[in-house]
Design an enzyme around this catalytic site. Structure first.
Site, mmCIF file in Angstrom:
data_model
loop_
_atom_site.group_PDB
_atom_site.id
_atom_site.type_symbol
_atom_site.label_atom_id
_atom_site.label_comp_id
_atom_site.label_asym_id
_atom_site.label_seq_id
_atom_site.Cartn_x
_atom_site.Cartn_y
_atom_site.Cartn_z
ATOM 1 N N CYS A 251 38.363 41.034 33.344
ATOM 2 C CA CYS A 251 38.858 42.118 33.035
ATOM 3 C C CYS A 251 39.966 42.407 32.429
ATOM 4 C CB CYS A 251 38.932 43.103 34.361
ATOM 5 S SG CYS A 251 39.934 42.663 35.709
ATOM 6 N N CYS B 298 38.355 42.549 39.337
ATOM 7 C CA CYS B 298 36.922 42.401 38.836
ATOM 8 C C CYS B 298 36.232 41.018 39.797
ATOM 9 C CB CYS B 298 36.802 41.994 37.559
ATOM 10 S SG CYS B 298 37.656 40.274 36.988
ATOM 11 N N CYS C 205 40.405 37.492 41.032
ATOM 12 C CA CYS C 205 40.940 38.902 40.347
ATOM 13 C C CYS C 205 40.822 39.813 41.452
ATOM 14 C CB CYS C 205 40.490 39.023 39.046
ATOM 15 S SG CYS C 205 41.023 40.351 38.262
ATOM 16 N N CYS D 29 46.839 27.292 42.662
ATOM 17 C CA CYS D 29 46.347 26.056 41.610
ATOM 18 C C CYS D 29 45.260 26.724 40.920
ATOM 19 C CB CYS D 29 45.938 24.879 42.410
ATOM 20 S SG CYS D 29 45.393 23.426 41.658
#
Length: 93
Positions: free
Chosen positions: A2, A50, A47, A70
């Site tokens: 996104c 999204c 995220c 990481c």
């Protein structure tokens, strides 16, 4: 993806792992879940908007958080901002 900004270059560090590593995400950018795949317990980072998989979080990072985000460098775009580099999840259309 996104296009949400995820990390700032001011929190990036060399973890010696070969993966882009950060000690903190931007505020309200990354969500975390338990990941028990591969027969181990890890914390998955994705995220928050999204749900795109970014990588994993470990507790062997530097101060001030002690965390190592990481990240999968292929899952992110590194974008220059006015004063620093910001990391975004790419837009996928």
């Amino acid at each position: 993806g996104c296009g949400l900004e995820l990390f700032s270059s001011s929190t990036k560090f060399d973890s010696g792992t070969g993966w882009p590593s950060f000690w903190a995400p931007l505020h309200n950018a990354v969500a975390e879940d338990r990941d028990t795949t591969l027969g181990m317990l890890r914390v998955e980072a994705h995220c928050r908007r999204c749900g795109g998989h970014l990588g994993h979080v470990f507790d062997d990072g530097p101060r001030p958080t002690g965390l190592r985000y990481c990240m999968n460098g292929v899952a992110m775009n590194f974008v220059a901002a006015e004063e620093e580099t910001r990391v975004r999840i790419p837009n996928r259309t």
